[in-house]
Design a protein around this motif. Structure first.
Motif, mmCIF file in Angstrom:
data_model
loop_
_atom_site.group_PDB
_atom_site.id
_atom_site.type_symbol
_atom_site.label_atom_id
_atom_site.label_comp_id
_atom_site.label_asym_id
_atom_site.label_seq_id
_atom_site.Cartn_x
_atom_site.Cartn_y
_atom_site.Cartn_z
ATOM 1 N N LEU A 38 0.821 -1.212 0.000
ATOM 2 C CA LEU A 38 0.000 0.000 0.000
ATOM 3 C C LEU A 38 0.858 1.266 0.000
ATOM 4 N N ILE A 39 1.977 1.235 0.704
ATOM 5 C CA ILE A 39 2.881 2.388 0.737
ATOM 6 C C ILE A 39 3.451 2.647 -0.651
ATOM 7 N N ARG A 40 3.910 1.586 -1.311
ATOM 8 C CA ARG A 40 4.458 1.758 -2.666
ATOM 9 C C ARG A 40 3.406 2.337 -3.608
ATOM 10 N N GLU A 41 2.187 1.857 -3.490
ATOM 11 C CA GLU A 41 1.105 2.368 -4.332
ATOM 12 C C GLU A 41 0.840 3.841 -4.010
ATOM 13 N N ARG A 51 -3.260 10.343 0.619
ATOM 14 C CA ARG A 51 -3.388 10.800 2.011
ATOM 15 C C ARG A 51 -4.150 9.809 2.884
ATOM 16 N N LYS A 52 -5.208 9.230 2.370
ATOM 17 C CA LYS A 52 -6.007 8.284 3.153
ATOM 18 C C LYS A 52 -5.157 7.084 3.598
ATOM 19 N N THR A 53 -4.316 6.589 2.695
ATOM 20 C CA THR A 53 -3.441 5.463 3.035
ATOM 21 C C THR A 53 -2.444 5.869 4.114
ATOM 22 N N TYR A 54 -1.822 7.039 3.939
ATOM 23 C CA TYR A 54 -0.851 7.506 4.942
ATOM 24 C C TYR A 54 -1.525 7.725 6.298
ATOM 25 N N GLU A 55 -2.737 8.266 6.301
ATOM 26 C CA GLU A 55 -3.461 8.479 7.558
ATOM 27 C C GLU A 55 -3.735 7.147 8.262
ATOM 28 N N ARG A 56 -4.142 6.155 7.493
ATOM 29 C CA ARG A 56 -4.389 4.825 8.065
ATOM 30 C C ARG A 56 -3.091 4.234 8.613
ATOM 31 N N LEU A 57 -2.010 4.417 7.865
ATOM 32 C CA LEU A 57 -0.713 3.868 8.259
ATOM 33 C C LEU A 57 -0.244 4.435 9.594
ATOM 34 N N ALA A 59 -2.022 5.915 11.821
ATOM 35 C CA ALA A 59 -2.983 5.579 12.873
ATOM 36 C C ALA A 59 -2.705 4.173 13.403
ATOM 37 N N GLN A 60 -2.324 3.277 12.501
ATOM 38 C CA GLN A 60 -2.038 1.893 12.905
ATOM 39 C C GLN A 60 -0.695 1.779 13.627
ATOM 40 N N PHE A 61 0.274 2.607 13.202
ATOM 41 C CA PHE A 61 1.630 2.578 13.780
ATOM 42 C C PHE A 61 2.012 3.989 14.235
ATOM 43 N N PRO A 62 1.334 4.519 15.256
ATOM 44 C CA PRO A 62 1.545 5.920 15.646
ATOM 45 C C PRO A 62 2.948 6.239 16.174
ATOM 46 N N SER A 63 3.681 5.250 16.623
ATOM 47 C CA SER A 63 5.017 5.528 17.156
ATOM 48 C C SER A 63 6.127 5.197 16.155
ATOM 49 N N SER A 64 5.760 4.913 14.925
ATOM 50 C CA SER A 64 6.762 4.595 13.905
ATOM 51 C C SER A 64 7.242 5.864 13.218
ATOM 52 N N GLY A 65 8.418 6.306 13.591
ATOM 53 C CA GLY A 65 8.999 7.488 12.966
ATOM 54 C C GLY A 65 9.191 7.313 11.469
ATOM 55 N N ARG A 66 9.511 6.109 11.061
ATOM 56 C CA ARG A 66 9.723 5.825 9.633
ATOM 57 C C ARG A 66 8.447 6.105 8.825
ATOM 58 N N PHE A 67 7.308 5.653 9.339
ATOM 59 C CA PHE A 67 6.057 5.847 8.621
ATOM 60 C C PHE A 67 5.617 7.309 8.640
ATOM 61 N N TRP A 68 5.825 7.980 9.774
ATOM 62 C CA TRP A 68 5.503 9.405 9.831
ATOM 63 C C TRP A 68 6.373 10.176 8.833
ATOM 64 N N LEU A 70 7.619 9.111 5.990
ATOM 65 C CA LEU A 70 7.091 8.889 4.643
ATOM 66 C C LEU A 70 5.909 9.823 4.371
ATOM 67 N N TYR A 71 5.017 9.917 5.331
ATOM 68 C CA TYR A 71 3.831 10.757 5.190
ATOM 69 C C TYR A 71 4.218 12.238 5.061
ATOM 70 N N ILE A 72 5.067 12.688 5.937
ATOM 71 C CA ILE A 72 5.490 14.089 5.925
ATOM 72 C C ILE A 72 6.196 14.427 4.617
ATOM 73 N N GLU A 73 7.061 13.533 4.152
ATOM 74 C CA GLU A 73 7.770 13.784 2.894
ATOM 75 C C GLU A 73 6.793 13.864 1.718
ATOM 76 N N ALA A 74 5.778 13.021 1.720
ATOM 77 C CA ALA A 74 4.784 13.050 0.649
ATOM 78 C C ALA A 74 4.014 14.367 0.675
ATOM 79 N N GLU A 75 3.635 14.828 1.855
ATOM 80 C CA GLU A 75 2.925 16.101 1.984
ATOM 81 C C GLU A 75 3.835 17.274 1.619
ATOM 82 N N HIS A 76 5.059 17.196 2.036
ATOM 83 C CA HIS A 76 5.997 18.297 1.833
ATOM 84 C C HIS A 76 6.433 18.409 0.373
ATOM 85 N N LEU A 77 6.363 17.340 -0.369
ATOM 86 C CA LEU A 77 6.782 17.333 -1.763
ATOM 87 C C LEU A 77 6.037 18.377 -2.590
ATOM 88 N N ILE A 78 4.775 18.581 -2.282
ATOM 89 C CA ILE A 78 4.011 19.567 -3.058
ATOM 90 C C ILE A 78 4.561 20.973 -2.848
#
Length: 87
Positions: A38-41, A51-57, A59-68, A70-78
């Motif tokens: 799902l992350i690759r997609e 965004r929906k996938t990153y939000e779910r990710l 939420a499921q792993f709230p203490s995973s800095g790696r996943f946060w 990924l999400y921040i980089e995707a948002e920041h890219l714009i």
């Protein structure tokens, strides 16, 4: 004939591997192999769709800095690329 029907079909297309990953997550929401798919997609989608996938990710792993990250980089890219928010 209008091209809108083809556009709608393309927008609604979900790869089989994504469907399988979603099914795996229904059975085990901590399945990292399924999340990886799902992350690759999501990384290949505009942020508005991903965004929906990153939000779910996160939420499921709230203490995973790696996943946060990924999400921040995707948002920041714009902002880095000066792309409209739809990207």
């Amino acid at each position: 004939m209008s091209g809108d029907g083809a556009t709608e079909q393309a927008a609604e297309y979900v790869p089989e591997k994504v469907k399988k990953a979603e099914k795996k997550l229904e059975e085990n929401p901590y399945d990292l192999d399924a999340w990886s798919i799902l992350i690759r997609e999501a990384q290949n989608q505009p942020i508005d769709k991903a965004r929906k996938t990153y939000e779910r990710l996160v939420a499921q792993f709230p203490s995973s800095g790696r996943f946060w990250k990924l999400y921040i980089e995707a948002e920041h890219l714009i902002f880095l690329c000066g792309l409209p928010s739809k990207y």
